[in-house]
Motif scaffolding. Structure first.
Motif, PDB file in Angstrom:
ATOM      1  N   UNK A 138       0.836  -0.912  -0.254  1.00  0.00           N
ATOM      2  CA  UNK A 138      -0.210  -0.145  -0.438  1.00  0.00           C
ATOM      3  C   UNK A 138       1.046   1.655  -0.012  1.00  0.00           C
ATOM      4  N   UNK A 139       0.374   2.060   0.820  1.00  0.00           N
ATOM      5  CA  UNK A 139       1.105   4.204   0.449  1.00  0.00           C
ATOM      6  C   UNK A 139       0.981   4.163   1.896  1.00  0.00           C
ATOM      7  N   UNK A 140       2.003   5.331   2.563  1.00  0.00           N
ATOM      8  CA  UNK A 140       2.163   6.001   3.585  1.00  0.00           C
ATOM      9  C   UNK A 140       1.800   7.302   3.519  1.00  0.00           C
ATOM     10  N   UNK A 141       1.360   7.963   5.054  1.00  0.00           N
ATOM     11  CA  UNK A 141       1.458   9.399   4.696  1.00  0.00           C
ATOM     12  C   UNK A 141       2.762   9.651   3.574  1.00  0.00           C
ATOM     13  N   UNK A 142       2.527  10.803   3.068  1.00  0.00           N
ATOM     14  CA  UNK A 142       3.902  11.794   2.791  1.00  0.00           C
ATOM     15  C   UNK A 142       4.520  12.595   3.467  1.00  0.00           C
ATOM     16  N   UNK A 143       4.876  13.091   3.610  1.00  0.00           N
ATOM     17  CA  UNK A 143       5.529  14.057   5.052  1.00  0.00           C
ATOM     18  C   UNK A 143       6.093  15.248   4.799  1.00  0.00           C
ATOM     19  N   UNK A 144       6.305  15.058   3.012  1.00  0.00           N
ATOM     20  CA  UNK A 144       7.355  16.076   2.245  1.00  0.00           C
ATOM     21  C   UNK A 144       7.985  16.673   2.087  1.00  0.00           C
ATOM     22  N   UNK A 145       8.257  18.256   2.193  1.00  0.00           N
ATOM     23  CA  UNK A 145       9.202  18.263   2.220  1.00  0.00           C
ATOM     24  C   UNK A 145       9.663  18.654   3.987  1.00  0.00           C
ATOM     25  N   UNK A 146      10.947  18.162   4.826  1.00  0.00           N
ATOM     26  CA  UNK A 146      11.138  18.745   6.125  1.00  0.00           C
ATOM     27  C   UNK A 146      10.967  20.332   6.094  1.00  0.00           C
ATOM     28  N   UNK A 147      10.549  20.444   7.455  1.00  0.00           N
ATOM     29  CA  UNK A 147       9.715  22.163   7.810  1.00  0.00           C
ATOM     30  C   UNK A 147      10.082  22.224   9.506  1.00  0.00           C
ATOM     31  N   UNK A 148      11.041  22.900  10.050  1.00  0.00           N
ATOM     32  CA  UNK A 148      11.634  22.676  11.422  1.00  0.00           C
ATOM     33  C   UNK A 148       9.666  22.989  12.366  1.00  0.00           C
ATOM     34  N   UNK A 149      10.115  21.529  13.137  1.00  0.00           N
ATOM     35  CA  UNK A 149       9.267  21.861  13.979  1.00  0.00           C
ATOM     36  C   UNK A 149       8.069  20.624  13.730  1.00  0.00           C
ATOM     37  N   UNK A 150       8.416  20.028  12.137  1.00  0.00           N
ATOM     38  CA  UNK A 150       7.425  19.472  11.786  1.00  0.00           C
ATOM     39  C   UNK A 150       6.921  18.240  13.155  1.00  0.00           C
ATOM     40  N   UNK A 151       7.530  17.510  14.296  1.00  0.00           N
ATOM     41  CA  UNK A 151       7.176  16.197  14.577  1.00  0.00           C
ATOM     42  C   UNK A 151       6.118  16.870  15.470  1.00  0.00           C
ATOM     43  N   UNK A 224      -9.360  28.850   3.714  1.00  0.00           N
ATOM     44  CA  UNK A 224      -8.595  29.288   3.037  1.00  0.00           C
ATOM     45  C   UNK A 224      -7.644  29.417   2.421  1.00  0.00           C
ATOM     46  N   UNK A 225      -5.856  29.644   3.055  1.00  0.00           N
ATOM     47  CA  UNK A 225      -5.359  30.019   2.357  1.00  0.00           C
ATOM     48  C   UNK A 225      -4.245  29.792   1.504  1.00  0.00           C
ATOM     49  N   UNK A 226      -4.074  30.191  -0.190  1.00  0.00           N
ATOM     50  CA  UNK A 226      -3.836  29.303  -1.443  1.00  0.00           C
ATOM     51  C   UNK A 226      -2.567  30.478  -0.920  1.00  0.00           C
ATOM     52  N   UNK A 227      -1.734  30.015  -2.425  1.00  0.00           N
ATOM     53  CA  UNK A 227      -0.621  30.361  -1.639  1.00  0.00           C
ATOM     54  C   UNK A 227       0.183  30.334  -1.046  1.00  0.00           C
ATOM     55  N   UNK A 228      -0.080  29.591   0.324  1.00  0.00           N
ATOM     56  CA  UNK A 228       0.913  29.425   1.264  1.00  0.00           C
ATOM     57  C   UNK A 228       1.568  28.492   1.294  1.00  0.00           C
ATOM     58  N   UNK A 229       2.853  28.829   1.627  1.00  0.00           N
ATOM     59  CA  UNK A 229       3.727  27.216   2.542  1.00  0.00           C
ATOM     60  C   UNK A 229       4.188  27.598   4.082  1.00  0.00           C
ATOM     61  N   UNK A 230       4.058  26.589   5.202  1.00  0.00           N
ATOM     62  CA  UNK A 230       4.656  26.193   6.287  1.00  0.00           C
ATOM     63  C   UNK A 230       5.899  26.772   6.156  1.00  0.00           C
ATOM     64  N   UNK A 231       6.494  26.960   7.285  1.00  0.00           N
ATOM     65  CA  UNK A 231       7.731  27.245   7.380  1.00  0.00           C
ATOM     66  C   UNK A 231       8.423  26.679   8.834  1.00  0.00           C
ATOM     67  N   UNK A 232       7.293  26.455   9.580  1.00  0.00           N
ATOM     68  CA  UNK A 232       7.735  25.922  10.471  1.00  0.00           C
ATOM     69  C   UNK A 232       6.948  26.071  11.444  1.00  0.00           C
ATOM     70  N   UNK A 233       7.008  25.674  12.568  1.00  0.00           N
ATOM     71  CA  UNK A 233       6.101  24.662  14.169  1.00  0.00           C
ATOM     72  C   UNK A 233       6.242  24.923  14.883  1.00  0.00           C
ATOM     73  N   UNK A 234       6.049  25.949  16.089  1.00  0.00           N
ATOM     74  CA  UNK A 234       7.117  25.825  17.137  1.00  0.00           C
ATOM     75  C   UNK A 234       5.608  26.642  18.170  1.00  0.00           C
ATOM     76  N   UNK A 235       5.813  25.552  18.532  1.00  0.00           N
ATOM     77  CA  UNK A 235       5.223  26.012  20.557  1.00  0.00           C
ATOM     78  C   UNK A 235       4.784  27.696  21.127  1.00  0.00           C
ATOM     79  N   UNK A 236       3.866  27.313  21.090  1.00  0.00           N
ATOM     80  CA  UNK A 236       3.269  29.253  21.634  1.00  0.00           C
ATOM     81  C   UNK A 236       3.184  29.014  22.784  1.00  0.00           C
ATOM     82  N   UNK A 237       3.331  30.553  23.423  1.00  0.00           N
ATOM     83  CA  UNK A 237       3.237  30.529  24.608  1.00  0.00           C
ATOM     84  C   UNK A 237       1.780  29.751  25.606  1.00  0.00           C
TER      85      UNK A 237
END
Length: 464
Positions: A138-151, A224-237
């Motif tokens: 079968x298949x598996x979810x594609x993680x896409x390009x690495x992004x800081x905080x993707x975990x 919807x936010x078209x034309x957007x790319x996620x560059x980083x995910x981090x904990x907020x306060x």
């Protein structure tokens, strides 16, 4: 013991191939490292559709007022739904396992790696040998390009593990999995923002269909936010649901600059990729394409004569019914002495958003490449139910007809039960139905589907 067939993977394609081969008298073993049933049963079609049903009750409750119903206090329990959904998945999995055993298939709960063209090594160190090996992983979810905080994010598998409902969700992706899960969350009350790099959702579908569905989803409150790319995910306060989620800051970039969203959950649904990593295929000489899919011929045979592959691992048509058909055809061809080739050209499909999408045949863009004299029949209408409920949703139907032969080439629709319609229209297209045949068919009134046999005037007449 040496087997006639060794199947790696207990999903839809592998299970069907194993059972049919066993019915043909073959000695069959099947190896599955996780749970029987594959993506569809465990973390795809079945649990997703149950979640879709749950989410649609919210809309039904709202519409009921227009029909004279007065409802009391409403409360949704995510944990209760998850428990009942998981119990149903376990029930179906048990049926899969039982049916295999009844067919005489020997099961191994382990991971398999190909050692040579006729041998696999299991995770417990033992080996199994077979004349023919079928890869159906079968298949598996594609993680896409690495992004800081993707975990800190989850994928579509992780969605089904959520113990509680997140209040604010960012969904990254514009394919059917992303949109289906976004709809479930939104209708159940979550705030949902869909982030997509492209300008429009559902690449590969009919353009008008994509536009109409995007408008419908926006009308139920999906942002919807078209034309957007996620560059980083981090904990907020801060945290909105301290007992379940810590707030996340989602950093994005777009043509106009940068933006930050705060969310409780980030769901990355960036498509799926063939599950071939670590199986020993390349070392054996099995040719894989650029996406990692097993390259096969019309009979599902790989570049190594004793190794075959079916289902999503081949990246042909990644749908459960196609995997089942490929697995069945493989078993009939190799063990039933009845060679069969699967047709991958006419594929009815549905996207279970709300409203849902049903489609079969060529898109308008595809049809024009082959049939320059193309008639486009189109209608957009308010469904009868909405006249009392007050819901703003509109149904979209589209038929594509070759003016030379009068043959219907495609059906595309958005609205209630259009997935069901696509299945039945698929039968007519398989038989080569003409527009005249549609016109000669008596309407069932009052239904939405009657529009399919009452469309008389083309909205567009192409003549390239």
């Amino acid at each position: 013991m040496r087997y006639d067939l060794l199947v790696i993977g207990g999903g839809s394609g592998g299970v069907r191939a194993a059972r049919i081969a066993a019915n043909h008298g073959a000695r069959v073993a099947l190896v599955e490292q996780y749970r029987m049933g594959g993506t569809c049963v465990i973390r795809g079609c079945v649990p997703k559709k149950l979640m879709v049903y749950a989410s649609r009750f919210a809309q039904e409750f709202e519409e009921a007022a227009g029909f004279g119903w007065t409802l009391g206090e409403r409360r949704f329990d995510w944990a209760q739904l998850k428990a009942r959904r998981d119990a149903e998945v376990a029930r179906i999995e048990a049926i899969y396992r039982s049916n295999l055993l009844k067919a005489g298939v020997t099961l191994f709960d382990a991971r398999a790696v190909l050692q040579d063209a006729h041998t696999v090594r299991l995770s417990d160190g033992s080996t199994l040998a077979a004349d023919t090996i079928l890869v159906a992983t079968g298949g598996w979810p594609d993680a896409g390009p690495p992004v800081p905080g993707q975990e800190l994010a989850i994928d579509s598998n992780g969605f089904f593990e959520l113990a509680q409902q997140p209040r604010r969700v960012v969904v990254q992706g514009a394919g059917y999995i992303a949109l289906e899960l976004a709809c479930v969350l939104r209708l159940l009350g979550s705030e949902v923002t869909v982030v997509l790099r492209a300008a429009q959702i559902l690449r590969g579908f009919d353009e008008e269909l994509r536009t109409h569905l995007a408008q419908e989803l926006a009308s139920v409150g999906i942002r919807f936010l078209a034309g957007h790319s996620i560059t980083r995910i981090e904990h907020a306060g801060t945290a909105s649901d301290a007992d379940a989620f810590g707030a996340l800051a989602v950093h994005m970039e777009h043509a106009g600059g940068t933006e930050v969203l705060e969310a409780d959950c980030v769901l990355r649904a960036l498509g799926r990729k063939p599950n071939t990593q670590g199986l020993g295929l390349e070392a054996l000489g099995v040719v894989l394409d650029a996406a990692g899919a097993v390259v096969v011929d019309a009979h599902s045979r790989s570049s190594v004569p004793s190794v075959y592959a079916v289902g999503d691992v081949t990246n042909r048509v990644n749908l459960t019914p196609m995997a089942i058909r490929e697995g069945h055809a493989f078993a009939d061809s190799v063990f039933g002495k009845t060679p069969r080739v699967v047709d991958h050209t006419l594929v009815p499909s549905a996207v279970f958003t709300t409203p849902e999408l049903g489609t079969v045949g060529l898109t308008e863009e595809q049809a024009l490449q082959q049939y320059p004299q193309l008639d486009v029949y189109r209608t957009v209408f308010r469904p009868m139910k909405a006249t009392l409920s007050g819901h703003t949703s509109k149904v979209f139907f589209k038929l594509l007809v070759d003016r030379v032969s009068d043959r219907v080439l495609g059906f595309h629709a958005v609205g209630p039960d259009t997935g069901e319609m696509a299945q039945l229209v698929g039968v007519t297209l398989q038989l080569g139905a003409t527009k005249a045949a549609f016109d000669a068919t008596l309407a069932v009134h009052p239904t939405a589907a009657e529009e399919l046999v009452t469309l008389r005037t083309p909205a567009v007449r192409h003549n390239l």
